[in-house]
Design an enzyme around this catalytic site. Structure first.
Site, short mmCIF file in Angstrom:
data_model
loop_
_atom_site.label_atom_id
_atom_site.label_comp_id
_atom_site.label_asym_id
_atom_site.label_seq_id
_atom_site.Cartn_x
_atom_site.Cartn_y
_atom_site.Cartn_z
CD GLU A 112 51.67 22.63 25.41
OE1 GLU A 112 50.98 21.57 26.21
OE2 GLU A 112 52.23 22.18 24.25
CE LYS A 120 52.65 18.90 26.19
NZ LYS A 120 53.25 19.36 24.21
CD GLU A 139 59.06 21.08 28.27
OE1 GLU A 139 58.66 19.60 28.38
OE2 GLU A 139 57.16 21.41 28.83
CB SER A 177 60.89 17.62 19.86
OG SER A 177 60.21 18.21 19.65
N GLY A 207 56.92 20.27 19.82
CA GLY A 207 55.62 19.34 19.63
C GLY A 207 56.43 19.65 18.47
N GLY A 224 54.56 13.97 23.19
CA GLY A 224 54.18 12.99 22.26
C GLY A 224 54.49 11.72 22.64
CG HIS A 253 53.26 22.98 29.60
ND1 HIS A 253 53.23 23.56 28.24
CD2 HIS A 253 54.41 22.13 29.31
CE1 HIS A 253 53.79 22.56 26.91
NE2 HIS A 253 54.45 21.57 27.97
CG ASN A 304 52.62 17.29 29.45
OD1 ASN A 304 51.16 17.35 29.73
ND2 ASN A 304 53.10 18.86 28.59
P1 13P Z 1 57.07 17.16 23.24
O1 13P Z 1 57.33 15.78 23.65
O2 13P Z 1 55.89 16.66 22.61
O3 13P Z 1 57.35 18.17 22.22
O4 13P Z 1 56.50 18.45 24.63
C1 13P Z 1 56.69 18.12 25.44
C2 13P Z 1 56.62 19.18 26.15
O5 13P Z 1 56.07 19.80 26.27
C3 13P Z 1 56.49 18.29 27.58
O6 13P Z 1 55.64 19.10 28.17
#
Ligand code: 13P
Length: 255
Positions: free
Chosen positions: A100, A15, A170, A216, A176, A238, A98, A13
């Site tokens: 976010e 983002k 998640e 993460s 993150g 990430g 998601h 992802n």
């Molecule tokens: P990270 O791997 O950066 O923690 O993000 C996870 C995520 O939100 C994947 O959708």
């Protein structure tokens, strides 16, 4: 082993990262590194990168996805993108729900369900995200929250349609932050989601559904997480922007 009954899927992802030119360059680095993957590999990219990503990944084992989709087919929804638009481009996957989107853009379980409906009707494969906030984990209501998110999102989804849905657990506190759920925490919630699917559908359907972990996940912790019976892959933020790290996760899922 039941794990053999379902596909392992590692999805990036990206983002809100990468211009089209940068997306092309990143995919060109990733593609050779994951060419021998024994799992499904997906890169979910910003809307503006979809065209170049589809062109760059054409003929490879890397599938492309969008990061969100609107529930209406078309109309007065300034700034939004519909499922038929994604399908017309040749995009096979989409992330829905998601955290976010839920935290910053007012996404609710109900709008997630509407988006899932639209995506499935259009023929997209959905990566449906669920997960609890840290306070909810501390309050001991993780399972209730996740069960509700899954149940509402899948309201009206048939067993046949569920074949086109991957669920990604998640935990919001792990996204993150560098804080990863322990292997056992991920396994416990993924298992609870599978039990819910068995209740809602059947054991066979539950065993056939891919349930990812995200938050993460990285080159160092992927193998432990993916070794768990109910962790069928990962949704990677990430680390999906770092070709070697993403490839290491794909390798861990290919074992
Ligand atoms: P990270 O791997 O950066 O923690 O993000 C996870 C995520 O939100 C994947 O959708």
């Amino acid at each position: 082993m039941n794990k053999a009954k379902r596909a392992a899927v590692i999805a990036g992802n990206w983002k809100m990262n990468k211009t089209p030119a940068e997306a092309k360059a990143l995919l060109e680095e990733i593609i050779p590194l994951v060419a021998d993957a024994k799992c499904e590999v997906v890169a979910c990219v910003p809307y503006v990168d979809l065209q170049i990503a589809l062109e760059t990944a054409a003929g490879t084992n890397v599938k492309i996805g969008a990061e969100n989709v609107h529930w209406a087919e078309k109309g007065a929804f300034t700034g939004e993108i519909s499922a038929p638009m994604l399908v017309a481009m040749g995009v096979p996957y989409v992330i829905i729900g998601h955290s976010e989107r839920r935290s910053y853009f007012g996404e609710t379980d109900e709008t997630v369900a509407q988006r899932v409906r639209a995506a499935i009707d259009a023929g997209l494969k959905v990566i449906l995200c669920v997960g609890e906030y840290l306070e909810q984990r501390k309050e001991g209501v993780t399972m209730e929250i996740v069960r509700k998110q899954v149940k509402v999102a899948l309201g009206g989804v048939s067993a046949e349609e569920l074949k086109n849905i991957i669920i990604a657990y998640e935990p919001v506190w792990a996204i993150g932050t560098g804080l990863t759920a322990t292997d056992d925490q991920a396994a416990e919630v993924n298992h609870a989601i599978r039990e819910l699917l068995a209740e809602l559908y059947s054991r066979e359907v539950a065993d056939a559904t891919t349930i990812q972990y995200g938050g993460s996940m990285n080159a160092a912790n992927a193998e432990g997480l993916l070794s768990k019976e109910d962790v069928d892959g990962g949704l990677i933020g990430g680390a999906s922007l770092k070709p070697a790290d993403f490839a290491a996760i794909v390798k861990a899922a290919s074992k």
